[in-house]
Design a protein around this motif. Structure first.
Motif, PDB file in Angstrom:
ATOM      1  N   TYR A 116       0.808  -1.226   0.000  1.00 16.13           N
ATOM      2  CA  TYR A 116       0.000   0.000   0.000  1.00 16.13           C
ATOM      3  C   TYR A 116       0.844   1.279   0.000  1.00 16.13           C
ATOM      4  N   THR A 117       2.013   1.227   0.649  1.00 14.98           N
ATOM      5  CA  THR A 117       2.853   2.433   0.597  1.00 14.98           C
ATOM      6  C   THR A 117       3.326   2.669  -0.844  1.00 14.98           C
ATOM      7  N   THR A 118       3.599   1.557  -1.557  1.00 15.37           N
ATOM      8  CA  THR A 118       4.020   1.700  -2.968  1.00 15.37           C
ATOM      9  C   THR A 118       2.847   2.182  -3.823  1.00 15.37           C
ATOM     10  N   LEU A 119       1.680   1.609  -3.602  1.00 10.31           N
ATOM     11  CA  LEU A 119       0.500   2.040  -4.370  1.00 10.31           C
ATOM     12  C   LEU A 119       0.233   3.529  -4.154  1.00 10.31           C
ATOM     13  N   ASP A 120       0.373   3.929  -2.893  1.00 13.41           N
ATOM     14  CA  ASP A 120       0.147   5.327  -2.528  1.00 13.41           C
ATOM     15  C   ASP A 120       1.143   6.245  -3.257  1.00 13.41           C
ATOM     16  N   ARG A 121       2.405   5.805  -3.272  1.00 15.99           N
ATOM     17  CA  ARG A 121       3.462   6.591  -3.918  1.00 15.99           C
ATOM     18  C   ARG A 121       3.200   6.702  -5.420  1.00 15.99           C
ATOM     19  N   LEU A 122       2.826   5.555  -6.021  1.00  7.02           N
ATOM     20  CA  LEU A 122       2.570   5.550  -7.466  1.00  7.02           C
ATOM     21  C   LEU A 122       1.378   6.435  -7.816  1.00  7.02           C
ATOM     22  N   GLU A 123       0.399   6.437  -6.921  1.00  2.60           N
ATOM     23  CA  GLU A 123      -0.788   7.274  -7.147  1.00  2.60           C
ATOM     24  C   GLU A 123      -0.410   8.757  -7.083  1.00  2.60           C
ATOM     25  N   LYS A 124       0.454   9.082  -6.137  1.00  4.22           N
ATOM     26  CA  LYS A 124       0.891  10.479  -6.005  1.00  4.22           C
ATOM     27  C   LYS A 124       1.690  10.936  -7.219  1.00  4.22           C
ATOM     28  N   LYS A 125       2.431  10.005  -7.808  1.00  2.44           N
ATOM     29  CA  LYS A 125       3.232  10.336  -8.994  1.00  2.44           C
ATOM     30  C   LYS A 125       2.350  10.455 -10.233  1.00  2.44           C
TER      31      LYS A 125
ATOM     32  N   LYS B  24     -13.253  -2.370  -0.702  1.00  2.93           N
ATOM     33  CA  LYS B  24     -12.039  -2.620  -1.487  1.00  2.93           C
ATOM     34  C   LYS B  24     -11.594  -1.293  -2.110  1.00  2.93           C
ATOM     35  N   ARG B  25     -10.346  -1.255  -2.529  1.00  2.00           N
ATOM     36  CA  ARG B  25      -9.869  -0.067  -3.234  1.00  2.00           C
ATOM     37  C   ARG B  25      -9.285  -0.540  -4.564  1.00  2.00           C
ATOM     38  N   TYR B  26      -9.934  -0.141  -5.656  1.00  2.00           N
ATOM     39  CA  TYR B  26      -9.496  -0.589  -6.980  1.00  2.00           C
ATOM     40  C   TYR B  26      -8.516   0.404  -7.589  1.00  2.00           C
ATOM     41  N   TYR B  27      -7.534  -0.147  -8.289  1.00  2.00           N
ATOM     42  CA  TYR B  27      -6.512   0.707  -8.915  1.00  2.00           C
ATOM     43  C   TYR B  27      -6.547   0.565 -10.438  1.00  2.00           C
ATOM     44  N   LYS B  28      -6.252   1.662 -11.089  1.00  2.00           N
ATOM     45  CA  LYS B  28      -6.232   1.666 -12.552  1.00  2.00           C
ATOM     46  C   LYS B  28      -4.959   2.357 -13.012  1.00  2.00           C
ATOM     47  N   ILE B  29      -4.290   1.742 -13.985  1.00  2.00           N
ATOM     48  CA  ILE B  29      -3.042   2.341 -14.472  1.00  2.00           C
ATOM     49  C   ILE B  29      -3.360   3.481 -15.452  1.00  2.00           C
ATOM     50  N   GLU B  30      -2.617   4.560 -15.337  1.00  6.01           N
ATOM     51  CA  GLU B  30      -2.837   5.724 -16.208  1.00  6.01           C
ATOM     52  C   GLU B  30      -1.748   5.798 -17.290  1.00  6.01           C
ATOM     53  N   GLY B  31      -1.887   6.738 -18.198  1.00  4.30           N
ATOM     54  CA  GLY B  31      -0.919   6.894 -19.296  1.00  4.30           C
ATOM     55  C   GLY B  31       0.514   7.026 -18.791  1.00  4.30           C
ATOM     56  N   LEU B  32       0.686   7.824 -17.713  1.00  2.00           N
ATOM     57  CA  LEU B  32       2.030   8.023 -17.151  1.00  2.00           C
ATOM     58  C   LEU B  32       2.629   6.712 -16.654  1.00  2.00           C
TER      59      LEU B  32
END
Lengths: 188, 114
Positions: free
Chosen positions: B48-57, B76-84
Motif C-alpha cells: 500500500y505504501t508503494t500504491l500510494d506513492r505511485l498514485e501520487k506520482k 475494497k480499493r481498486y486501482y487503474k493504471i494511467e498513461g504516465l
C-alpha cells in the motif's frame, strides 16, 4: 614435577567449580520457569522478587557447603542472561497459549490483532487503512480455509507487524520527521 | 525533465495491475501477483505504501469499491493504471534492454578473449 601436579590440581578444581555452578544454574532455571509463567511485571522485577532471591540464596549456600566459593551476586549474574531469554519466551507463550488447555489463547490473540489494526489506522489515512484492514481480513479468511485458525492468526499477525515498518517510514516521510531528526542529530 | 525510472518493486506492482482483470485490481490479488513475480513475501503495508506513492506520482488512480462479507464489511480499493504509468513501464523496459546491450555478456567476453 611438584609444580606441574599443583597446576593440574588447580585446573581440576576450577573445572569442578564451573561444573557445580553450571548444574546449579540449570537447576535454578528449571525451577523458576514455573514462576515466570504469568508473572505480572518486567524481568528486572522478576529478578528482584522474593522467590528468585530465596532460591538463589538456597543454591549458593549448597554450593558453599560443597566448597565452591561464590557470592549471590556472582551466581545471579551468571544466570541472568539465560533467565532473561527464557523469561521473554515464557511471557510470550503465556500471551498466546492458554496454559491450562495448551491451546492458543483466542482472546489475547484477537486483542493483539486489533491492536495491530489500530496502529495501521494510526499511521494511514482512513480510506487506505480500511482497504488494508479489509485485505488482511480477506487474507485471513483464505489462510483459515486452507490451513486452519492457528496458522491464519500467525499469518495475520506477521502481516500486520511486517506492514508497520514501511507504513511508519512513509508516515515519518510525510511529516518530514526524518529530516528533523537528522537535523537534531547533526546539531547535537 | 524525463520520466523517472521506477524501482523493480514499483514495476511489479504496475505490471500486476496491467495484467489482472479489472474486477481484481485491488490489494489481495495485486499482492498475490507481485509475490508470484518476485518469489518473495510481500507485506500488505509495503504494497500500500508503494500504491500510494505511485498514485501520487500520477501513475495510478484509485476508487473505493464495494464492501463484502468476507472482508468484514470493509471496502475494497481498486486501482487503474494511467498513461504516465504505462509510459513508466515502457521506459523501464527500454532501460533494461539498453543496459543488457551495453553490458557485454559472459559468452561474448569469453569469445573476445579467445
Amino acid at each position: 614435577m611438584k609444580l606441574m601436579r599443583t597446576n593440574q590440581e588447580a585446573a581440576r578444581r576450577g573445572r569442578r567449580h564451573n561444573d557445580r555452578v553450571k548444574t546449579s544454574t540449570t537447576f535454578l532455571i528449571k525451577k523458576l520457569k514455573k514462576d515466570m509463567n504469568g508473572f505480572e511485571g518486567s524481568f528486572e522485577e522478576f529478578l528482584r522478587s522474593k522467590e528468585v532471591n530465596d532460591e538463589i540464596a538456597r543454591l549458593v549456600s549448597q554450593l558453599r557447603q560443597k566448597g565452591t566459593k561464590i557470592t549471590r551476586r556472582e551466581f545471579k549474574n551468571r544466570c541472568a542472561s539465560e533467565l532473561k531469554s527464557l523469561f521473554y519466551v515464557v511471557s510470550y507463550l503465556h500471551e498466546v497459549v492458554d496454559v491450562s488447555t495448551g491451546l492458543s489463547n483466542p482472546s489475547k490473540g484477537e486483542g493483539r490483532r486489533r491492536f495491530g489494526e489500530f496502529l495501521l489506522y494510526l499511521f494511514l489515512d482512513l480510506d487506505t487503512a480500511e482497504a488494508v484492514s479489509g485485505d488482511l481480513e480477506e487474507g485471513y479468511q483464505k489462510v483459515l480455509k486452507k490451513f486452519g485458525e492457528r496458522k491464519a492468526k500467525i499469518w495475520c499477525t506477521k502481516q500486520v507487524y511486517s506492514s508497520l515498518w514501511p507504513v511508519f517510514v512513509a508516515w515519518t516521510k510525510k511529516l518530514n520527521l526524518l529530516s528533523v531528526l537528522f537535523g537534531l542529530i547533526r546539531r547535537g | 525533465m524525463g520520466l523517472e525510472i521506477i524501482s523493480p518493486f514499483e514495476e511489479f506492482v504496475l505490471l500486476a495491475i496491467t495484467k489482472l482483470p479489472e474486477e481484481d485490481t485491488y490489494g489481495v490479488p495485486i499482492r498475490e501477483a507481485v509475490e508470484e513475480f518476485s518469489g518473495e513475501m510481500v507485506s500488505v503495508g509495503q504494497l500500500y505504501t508503494t500504491l500510494d506513492r505511485l498514485e501520487k506520482k500520477g501513475f495510478l488512480t484509485s476508487r473505493q469499491g464495494e464492501a463484502t462479507e468476507e472482508r468484514g464489511g470493509k471496502a475494497k480499493r481498486y486501482y487503474k493504471i494511467e498513461g504516465l504509468g504505462e509510459a513508466a513501464l515502457a521506459k523501464a523496459d527500454r532501460v533494461r534492454l539498453n543496459a543488457k546491450q551495453w553490458v557485454p555478456s559472459k559468452a561474448r567476453l569469453a569469445g573476445g578473449a579467445a
